[in-house]
Design an enzyme around this catalytic site. Structure first.
Site, PDB file in Angstrom:
ATOM      1  CG  ASN A  71      -9.309   1.185  -2.367  1.00  0.00           C
ATOM      2  OD1 ASN A  71      -8.943   1.955  -2.825  1.00  0.00           O
ATOM      3  ND2 ASN A  71     -10.693   1.015  -2.303  1.00  0.00           N
ATOM      4  CD  GLU A  72      -4.901  -5.704  -3.616  1.00  0.00           C
ATOM      5  OE1 GLU A  72      -4.955  -5.904  -2.714  1.00  0.00           O
ATOM      6  OE2 GLU A  72      -5.253  -6.371  -4.585  1.00  0.00           O
TER       7      GLU A  72
END
Ligand code: GLP
Length: 244
Positions: free
Chosen positions: A145-146
């Site tokens: 999850n950037e």
């Protein structure tokens, strides 16, 4: 929770996982563990394998869900997280292969959406994750999850950040070989776990750990969302905790 070094910290985390598995076994229930890849959790897996070899821990009642997988990625590639998990854990313990879940990296594009929905459903069907183990990327990512991932995001196909691809370059013999995408559990999926243990070692993680623990909660540093989880521990060595 700050330990002297990553060895002691990993032993602490392995003991926490083992206690949960043994407790659930006594209750006749399954233990559902969320697993991470990367260099950070490898010693935890080593300890769990040792506990099993010493006859102190069985994985017969354990169900696992891995956070993420590169996309595209063949499961038998040397770079796959499937391969990583088998080498570090699954090949050395008595887990039922049917209880192991790792996002599939070799789906056709049109299959991805339904696959991700099914992954979420499988987690829900076993009653959710009891303990989710996490590392942290230098971008503040958890799973993949950037920055920009929302609090309610679920399992989905994502684009990897440039920093993440750069950090993975040495594993792939060059940045150009690092996949551009990944399938990852969402921030929302992770936040639904009963308990979360994030681990980080070394001075290279000190800055992002400081931001994650003490910084403002924001999408640009997804690990800051963990500040709102009611049962989340950061397990650190002295170096990664040095900016706190
Ligand atoms: C990868 C993984 C993450 C992991 C991160 C940190 O991007 N998908 O789950 O936390 O790397 O890696 P390392 O533990 O090697 O520092």
């Amino acid at each position: 929770i700050i330990h002297e070094d990553s060895n002691n910290a990993s032993l602490f985390v392995a003991n926490e996982i083992a206690s949960l598995i043994n407790q659930k076994q006594k209750e006749g229930k399954k233990a559902v563990i969320g697993l991470a890849t990367g260099s950070t959790p490898t010693k935890v897996y080593e300890y769990l394998v040792n506990f099993h070899k010493e006859g102190r821990l069985s994985f017969e009642n354990v169900v696992t869900f891995n956070l993420d997988e590169y996309f595209p990625m063949e499961p038998d590639s040397i770079h796959s997280y499937v391969r990583f998990m088998h080498e570090h854990l699954f090949d050395h313990i008595d887990i039922d292969p049917q209880n192991v879940h790792i996002p599939k990296g070799n789906l056709e594009n049109h299959e991805v959406r339904q696959y991700c929905l099914d992954y979420e459903e499988k987690i829900n069907n076993v009653g959710g994750i009891d303990i989710q183990v996490l590392g942290i990327g230098r971008t503040g990512h958890i799973g993949f999850n950037e920055p920009g991932s929302s609090l309610n995001s679920k399992t989905r196909l994502v684009r990897l950040d440039g920093v993440t691809r750069l950090d993975a370059a040495s594993d792939f013999f060059g940045e150009e070989n690092v996949p551009r995408k990944a399938i990852t559990m969402g921030v929302g999926t992770i936040m639904s776990a009963n308990r979360i243990i994030l681990m980080a070692w070394g001075e290279g993680k000190a800055d992002i750990i400081q931001q994650a623990v003490e910084g403002e909660i924001k999408e640009s540093v997804p690990a800051t969302f963990l500040q709102n989880h009611t049962n989340c521990d950061f397990v650190l060595d002295g170096a990664s905790a040095s900016f706190l």
